[in-house]
Design an enzyme around this catalytic site. Sequence first.
Site, mmCIF file in Angstrom:
data_model
loop_
_atom_site.group_PDB
_atom_site.id
_atom_site.type_symbol
_atom_site.label_atom_id
_atom_site.label_comp_id
_atom_site.label_asym_id
_atom_site.label_seq_id
_atom_site.Cartn_x
_atom_site.Cartn_y
_atom_site.Cartn_z
ATOM 1 N N ASP A 30 -12.549 -0.727 1.196
ATOM 2 C CA ASP A 30 -11.642 -0.428 2.326
ATOM 3 C C ASP A 30 -12.288 -0.293 3.723
ATOM 4 O OD1 ASP A 30 -9.197 -1.252 3.389
ATOM 5 O OD2 ASP A 30 -8.251 0.649 2.493
ATOM 6 N N GLU A 85 0.988 -1.054 0.046
ATOM 7 C CA GLU A 85 0.003 0.046 -0.050
ATOM 8 C C GLU A 85 0.873 1.161 0.032
ATOM 9 O OE1 GLU A 85 -2.853 -0.019 3.300
ATOM 10 O OE2 GLU A 85 -3.910 1.904 2.542
HETATM 11 N N1 ADE Z 1 -6.808 -0.984 8.490
HETATM 12 C C1 ADE Z 1 -7.836 -0.519 8.153
HETATM 13 N N2 ADE Z 1 -7.590 0.000 6.730
HETATM 14 C C2 ADE Z 1 -6.325 -0.311 6.609
HETATM 15 C C3 ADE Z 1 -5.658 0.018 5.129
HETATM 16 N N3 ADE Z 1 -6.081 0.630 4.201
HETATM 17 N N4 ADE Z 1 -4.204 -0.299 5.247
HETATM 18 C C4 ADE Z 1 -3.788 -0.953 6.160
HETATM 19 N N5 ADE Z 1 -4.509 -1.131 7.341
HETATM 20 C C5 ADE Z 1 -5.896 -0.745 7.478
HETATM 21 ZN ZN ZN Z 2 -7.583 -2.404 4.115
#
Ligand code: ADE
Ligand code: ZN
Length: 349
Positions: free
Chosen positions: A283, A204
Amino acid sequence: MTAITEALRRLPKVELHCHVEGTMRPSTVVELASKNEIELPTSDPTQLYRYTSLDTFLEIFWLVQSVLGDGDDWARLAYESAVDGAEHGLVYRESFFTPARHLDAGQDLGDIVAGLAEGCVAAEEATGVRIMLIADIDRAYGPGPGLEMVQRLVELRRANAPGTDRVLGIGLDSTELGVDPTDFAPAFELAGRSGLRRTSHQGEVTPPTTIRAGVDVLGCERIDHGLSLLDDPELTQRFVDERIPLTVCPNSNIRIANAYPRLELHPYARMRELGLLATLNTDDPALTDLDLTYEYRSVMDAFGYTWDDMVTIALDGVEGSWLDPTDAGALRARITADADQLASSLATG
Ligand code: ADE
Ligand code: ZN
């Protein structure tokens, strides 16, 4: 709502990357905070919902999580989450929950899972939406508590504890910077050996080396986000060849990770052009002012997708899921039939 937006809302959709805590209604945040005597910095939590990075987001995510005090709270959360998703055409979700801070505060995983499952059953009765669960390890708590959570989950499953049949597998989320995912190998190894499915948030905000570690060291069958994958063409080709699913959350990547200024600059379209199984997800919709209808509509507009493209994306959600072949086939047939009907009503106006 325009006809195409309404059709996208009604299109049956699957979601593989959604955190149940990230779906908590602002009103529920306030009510549970009051019930559990958690002090919030504001009476309107939405004022906190603007982020400059994943880590600033996580501060707020953790605050929202902290209002969940007992099994009843988890049940309410799961129920409202599913009902709110169903409003946007959700028919099947594999939903994350991340209980590290609750376990650390003395809650039992058995109560959390039982509560979540109770909410899922009630929502299923009310709307028909089916919700399965993925127990996420919180990277911020480190490998020890992660392994303990999996050990407890395995123990609960062996005892046939209430709701554990709804937990399909484990995941790994939270902060990425400065954390080596391979430290979590023992937890993932135990999960694999115990018949639990495996996924993890990787790439990410980190390079594709973490994505590679996710599949090669942690044994993950799919990768959540995987945003940096295209930086490694060889690994990208492997994901294409092996149909390893990515659970991509384009609008989250703009609002949480601040990875791109605009959706048009997100690599989602490039991922799909290359042949990746890039599914579409929200998400943390309640913490980012998102919903599945908006996710589909905005992606359609940003990349010039057709209705058929959007139906293919919905069907890719089934392929990336952990449904058994019979249920997957039935869901695929339902999506295709409903999509055909919606397309003809769009054509006739
Ligand atoms: N917990 C909730 N959303 C998240 C994300 N986008 N990345 C990592 N941990 C998370
Ligand atoms: Zn996530």
